[in-house]
Design an enzyme around this catalytic site. Sequence first.
Site, mmCIF file in Angstrom:
data_model
loop_
_atom_site.group_PDB
_atom_site.id
_atom_site.type_symbol
_atom_site.label_atom_id
_atom_site.label_comp_id
_atom_site.label_asym_id
_atom_site.label_seq_id
_atom_site.Cartn_x
_atom_site.Cartn_y
_atom_site.Cartn_z
ATOM 1 N N GLY A 199 -0.613 -19.878 46.619
ATOM 2 C CA GLY A 199 -0.565 -18.609 46.985
ATOM 3 C C GLY A 199 -0.260 -17.920 46.086
ATOM 4 O O GLY A 199 -0.068 -16.798 45.968
ATOM 5 N N SER A 200 -0.238 -17.791 44.556
ATOM 6 C CA SER A 200 0.215 -16.931 43.788
ATOM 7 C C SER A 200 -1.059 -15.937 43.548
ATOM 8 O O SER A 200 -1.142 -14.893 43.221
ATOM 9 C CB SER A 200 0.406 -17.704 42.435
ATOM 10 O OG SER A 200 -1.380 -17.816 41.751
ATOM 11 N N ASN A 201 -2.078 -16.528 44.245
ATOM 12 C CA ASN A 201 -3.772 -15.070 44.032
ATOM 13 C C ASN A 201 -3.082 -14.377 45.485
ATOM 14 O O ASN A 201 -3.637 -13.530 45.714
ATOM 15 C CB ASN A 201 -4.988 -16.170 43.894
ATOM 16 C CG ASN A 201 -5.486 -16.364 42.755
ATOM 17 O OD1 ASN A 201 -6.277 -15.400 42.391
ATOM 18 N ND2 ASN A 201 -5.703 -17.181 42.192
ATOM 19 N N HIS A 243 -13.652 -19.992 42.120
ATOM 20 C CA HIS A 243 -13.339 -20.853 41.690
ATOM 21 C C HIS A 243 -13.405 -21.066 40.151
ATOM 22 O O HIS A 243 -13.102 -19.853 39.762
ATOM 23 C CB HIS A 243 -14.899 -21.036 41.495
ATOM 24 C CG HIS A 243 -14.794 -22.889 41.661
ATOM 25 N ND1 HIS A 243 -14.670 -23.904 41.724
ATOM 26 C CD2 HIS A 243 -15.504 -23.617 40.100
ATOM 27 C CE1 HIS A 243 -15.066 -24.668 41.222
ATOM 28 N NE2 HIS A 243 -15.549 -24.854 40.351
ATOM 29 N N GLU A 299 -7.722 -14.448 37.072
ATOM 30 C CA GLU A 299 -7.907 -14.152 38.761
ATOM 31 C C GLU A 299 -6.896 -13.844 39.254
ATOM 32 O O GLU A 299 -7.575 -12.434 40.216
ATOM 33 C CB GLU A 299 -8.074 -16.174 39.111
ATOM 34 C CG GLU A 299 -8.417 -17.146 38.775
ATOM 35 C CD GLU A 299 -8.514 -18.454 39.926
ATOM 36 O OE1 GLU A 299 -7.367 -18.729 40.517
ATOM 37 O OE2 GLU A 299 -7.930 -19.352 38.205
ATOM 38 N N ASN A 355 -14.468 -17.125 48.157
ATOM 39 C CA ASN A 355 -14.174 -17.760 47.902
ATOM 40 C C ASN A 355 -13.459 -17.879 46.176
ATOM 41 O O ASN A 355 -14.300 -16.875 45.464
ATOM 42 C CB ASN A 355 -14.582 -19.148 47.585
ATOM 43 C CG ASN A 355 -14.153 -20.801 46.752
ATOM 44 O OD1 ASN A 355 -12.201 -20.728 47.497
ATOM 45 N ND2 ASN A 355 -14.398 -21.454 46.541
ATOM 46 N N LEU A 400 -7.675 -25.272 49.485
ATOM 47 C CA LEU A 400 -8.850 -27.004 50.056
ATOM 48 C C LEU A 400 -9.449 -27.704 50.578
ATOM 49 O O LEU A 400 -8.868 -29.156 50.679
ATOM 50 C CB LEU A 400 -7.455 -27.658 48.386
ATOM 51 C CG LEU A 400 -6.883 -27.476 47.553
ATOM 52 C CD1 LEU A 400 -6.012 -27.972 46.832
ATOM 53 C CD2 LEU A 400 -7.792 -27.446 45.806
ATOM 54 N N ILE A 431 -15.405 -25.654 54.315
ATOM 55 C CA ILE A 431 -15.293 -24.806 55.490
ATOM 56 C C ILE A 431 -16.390 -25.232 56.461
ATOM 57 O O ILE A 431 -17.392 -25.617 55.934
ATOM 58 C CB ILE A 431 -15.326 -23.402 54.749
ATOM 59 C CG1 ILE A 431 -14.401 -22.494 53.314
ATOM 60 C CG2 ILE A 431 -15.808 -22.313 56.322
ATOM 61 C CD1 ILE A 431 -12.626 -23.072 54.701
HETATM 62 C C1 GRF Z 1 -6.484 -21.689 41.913
HETATM 63 O O1 GRF Z 1 -7.121 -21.328 40.568
HETATM 64 C C2 GRF Z 1 -7.298 -21.249 42.341
HETATM 65 O O2 GRF Z 1 -9.252 -21.276 41.860
HETATM 66 C C3 GRF Z 1 -7.794 -22.492 43.193
HETATM 67 O O3 GRF Z 1 -6.589 -23.009 42.764
HETATM 68 C C4 GRF Z 1 -5.598 -22.519 42.433
HETATM 69 C C5 GRF Z 1 -4.676 -21.469 43.573
HETATM 70 O O4 GRF Z 1 -3.387 -21.388 42.584
HETATM 71 N N1 GRF Z 1 -8.138 -22.471 44.086
HETATM 72 P P1 GRF Z 1 -2.495 -20.373 43.573
HETATM 73 O O5 GRF Z 1 -2.444 -21.145 44.709
HETATM 74 O O6 GRF Z 1 -3.382 -18.931 43.510
HETATM 75 O O7 GRF Z 1 -1.316 -20.267 43.544
#
Ligand code: GRF
Length: 194
Positions: free
Chosen positions: A15-17, A106, A176, A104, A87, A90
């Site tokens: 969940g770093s994003n 990618h 990202e 999403n 992952l 949907i």
């Molecule tokens: C990211 O590279 C995203 O594009 C992919 O999974 C990774 C998720 O990283 N679908 P995080 O969980 O947000 O750290």
Amino acid sequence: MKPPFKIGILASGSGSNAEQIITFLKPFEQIQIAFIASNRSKAKVLERAENHGIPHFHFSTKNLAEENILDRFEPYQADAVILAGFLAKIPAHLIQKFDNKIVNIHPALLPKFGGKGMYGHHVHEAVFNAKETTSGMTIHLVNEEYDKGAILFQAKTNIEPKDNPTSIASKVLALEHFHYPRVIKTWIDKLREP
Ligand code: GRF
């Protein structure tokens, strides 16, 4: 004054994003993170939600395929769903409920290196093995075909001869982290225009 626009975040891993999205959106009171949910009960993203005081819950991948998943989401009244490293496919009932309101990210330049099985390190290994000179990330709307919804934004990075799948992954993740929160904000602002 319009009511706040509410988003739900779905994530399967670290969940770093999601963390970047939470931090970036905090000053904008007109956008609220209504919930964070994961199909992995031990996903670090749920801890991150807890640390930020954001409602969070776990559901199984099997639950997701059942229509009553909508009942789990219902109390939060989300207007849109953001996938951040989620992952699982949907299902149609979610796509219909959030029509053109699921986004999403990618970790490659779609339409290349997308589709079933193309996630995480598999993507970066495929890019490396194909001797690509650029990679990047794609932010897109979700429809019923994996990685095929309308593209909202892409950003590129060069691949140097010294790069390997791990270094490509970290360059892409940096893109990202920077762009995803900003693209989400711009997309929501557009949706809210009169
Ligand atoms: C990211 O590279 C995203 O594009 C992919 O999974 C990774 C998720 O990283 N679908 P995080 O969980 O947000 O750290």
